[in-house]
Scaffold this active site. Sequence first.
Site, PDB file in Angstrom:
ATOM      1  N   CYS A 123       1.445  -1.281   0.051  1.00 53.80           N
ATOM      2  CA  CYS A 123       0.182   0.102   0.346  1.00 53.80           C
ATOM      3  C   CYS A 123       1.080   1.662   0.291  1.00 53.80           C
ATOM      4  O   CYS A 123       1.667   1.637   0.651  1.00 53.80           O
ATOM      5  CB  CYS A 123      -1.055  -0.378   0.931  1.00 53.80           C
ATOM      6  SG  CYS A 123      -1.981   1.876   1.221  1.00 53.80           S
TER       7      CYS A 123
ATOM      8  N   CYS B  40      -1.165   3.901  -6.326  1.00 54.63           N
ATOM      9  CA  CYS B  40      -2.652   2.896  -5.107  1.00 54.63           C
ATOM     10  C   CYS B  40      -2.629   1.830  -5.605  1.00 54.63           C
ATOM     11  O   CYS B  40      -2.645   1.172  -7.292  1.00 54.63           O
ATOM     12  CB  CYS B  40      -3.708   4.139  -5.219  1.00 54.63           C
ATOM     13  SG  CYS B  40      -5.627   2.929  -4.682  1.00 54.63           S
TER      14      CYS B  40
HETATM   15  N1  DGL Z   1      -4.381   0.240  -2.337  1.00 59.35           N
HETATM   16  C1  DGL Z   1      -3.531   1.664  -0.926  1.00 59.35           C
HETATM   17  C2  DGL Z   1      -2.729   2.277  -1.625  1.00 59.35           C
HETATM   18  O1  DGL Z   1      -1.812   1.878  -1.919  1.00 59.35           O
HETATM   19  C3  DGL Z   1      -4.689   2.399  -1.051  1.00 59.35           C
HETATM   20  C4  DGL Z   1      -6.374   2.435  -0.781  1.00 59.35           C
HETATM   21  C5  DGL Z   1      -6.949   3.224  -0.076  1.00 59.35           C
HETATM   22  O2  DGL Z   1      -6.613   2.417   0.781  1.00 59.35           O
HETATM   23  O3  DGL Z   1      -7.614   3.962   0.107  1.00 59.35           O
HETATM   24  O4  DGL Z   1      -2.453   3.613  -1.279  1.00 59.35           O
END
Ligand code: DGL
Length: 270
Positions: free
Chosen positions: A78, A187
């Site tokens: 993430c 993301c």
């Molecule tokens: N998938 C995550 C990222 O790479 C977080 C997305 C979220 O939960 O807002 O930032």
Amino acid sequence: MQKENHTEKRIGIFDSGVGGLTILKPMVSLMPNEKFYYFGDTKNVPYGTKSPKEIAKIGVEAYKKLRKLGIKMLVIGCNTTSIYGIKAIKEIADVPIIELIHPGVLAVKECGCKNILLLATEATINSGSIQSLLKKEIDDVKVEGIATQDMVITVENGNSNNEEGKKVVHRYLDMVTIRPDSVLLSCTHFPALSKFIADYFNNKGIDVNIISPAEKCAEIAKEKLKEIGKLTEFGNLSIEYFCSGDLEKFTKSGNILLDDDLIIKNVKKL
Ligand code: DGL
């Protein structure tokens, strides 16, 4: 004293939901003899609208859960937690931590791109971290960052491959003011929408490189395991999936992102 068998210990990956599966995929391709735990923290999705303090706290909790199961490395699947949670996690962690911010910037640098459209969560865009790192690492780079937060829930709701996914991508990309040569997907949910993103620009006659930190991140993780003598050279791949929210929803949305050989069959609550 009995010698620790590192091949039995797993690589732990977590994200707010199904997004981190886009990080798991190249990890598995590059390290097919390893065993993995994947944790989708769907009880807390989205991370990107939370405060820095909350994101750090949730990240520490996710680390602790995986640590308890037994891991030899943590991959923060993430970007948002890679920015806001890494310090707090590192303070308590006793395994190597792999993040996504540097691998993403490195991937852009290697492709020689100069006009970067950066798509990420609200928290990631607001931090300015990736924009600064891109400017530090690449001469004469232009970056336009757009918080495309709704794309997270679109993917999480299993709409990454239908009209709904296309609509949300178009709504955000209509705001772009630069002519990008690349789109950095900072993301981990967003690679699920990359076809719609590429098509959007292609239809305008703009050829873009779609870049994600995933491959670089997997290379870095493999190098690190080699360096510390914990890479498994012989063994059978195994992935155990966990999530903190609705098991059925996680399975359904997650499997849209996974090839048949990796599909989620038996997710457990964590
Ligand atoms: N998938 C995550 C990222 O790479 C977080 C997305 C979220 O939960 O807002 O930032």
